[in-house]
Design a protein around this motif. Structure first.
Motif, PDB file in Angstrom:
ATOM      1  N   THR A  14       0.837  -1.194   0.000  1.00  0.00           N
ATOM      2  CA  THR A  14       0.000   0.000   0.000  1.00  0.00           C
ATOM      3  C   THR A  14       0.874   1.247   0.000  1.00  0.00           C
ATOM      4  O   THR A  14       1.924   1.285   0.627  1.00  0.00           O
ATOM      5  CB  THR A  14      -0.932   0.043   1.237  1.00  0.00           C
ATOM      6  N   ARG A  46       4.424  -1.523   3.180  1.00  0.00           N
ATOM      7  CA  ARG A  46       3.700  -0.263   3.335  1.00  0.00           C
ATOM      8  C   ARG A  46       4.640   0.921   3.177  1.00  0.00           C
ATOM      9  O   ARG A  46       5.667   1.005   3.847  1.00  0.00           O
ATOM     10  CB  ARG A  46       3.041  -0.221   4.703  1.00  0.00           C
ATOM     11  N   ALA A  93       1.556   2.070  10.981  1.00  0.00           N
ATOM     12  CA  ALA A  93       1.939   0.971  10.089  1.00  0.00           C
ATOM     13  C   ALA A  93       2.229  -0.292  10.887  1.00  0.00           C
ATOM     14  O   ALA A  93       1.771  -1.384  10.525  1.00  0.00           O
ATOM     15  CB  ALA A  93       3.151   1.369   9.251  1.00  0.00           C
TER      16      ALA A  93
END
Length: 132
Positions: A28, A58, A74
């Protein structure tokens, strides 16, 4: 019941299909669309659906004053490989040891990501000079 249950289920089904057809894991990027519209809870719920042998990668969404909050967010998602991890801005100078300490603590607490993998890039300032 959360407001994003349907979306998480849909993402989970798509992710399982992608993994079955050769995808490596989930990645992401939260600093730009469409990731910027994702909430922490739905990202963590999606990441938890990954098999244990697949990574969640991430891009940490802040490198300035909000870096520690962004990194904590995160890491709360579970096993995370933080990509492009860096600090930016004069106020953040000298804060990388604190960042690394946070990553080491998460690893000791069972986060199965690999946050301390060394980079192949040397540190340079914005003018391209090596400050080392």
């Amino acid at each position: 019941m959360s407001t994003f249950t349907g979306e998480v289920e849909a993402v989970g089904a798509l992710m399982e299909e992608a993994l079955d057809t050769g995808a490596f894991g989930l990645s992401t990027g939260l600093a730009y669309p469409p990731g910027i519209f994702s909430g922490s809870g739905e990202l963590a719920a999606s990441a938890r659906r990954l098999p244990a042998d697949r990574p969640y990668i991430r891009h940490v969404c802040s490198e300035g004053a909000l870096l520690m909050d962004a990194l904590a967010d995160a890491l709360a998602a579970g096993a995370v490989h933080a990509s492009h991890l860096k600090v930016a801005g004069r106020q953040q100078r000298g804060s990388m040891p604190q960042v690394l300490e946070m990553l080491d603590r998460a690893s000791a607490d069972g986060n199965r990501g690999t946050p301390r993998r060394p980079s192949r890039h040397r540190v340079v300032d914005h003018a391209g000079r090596d400050p080392g």
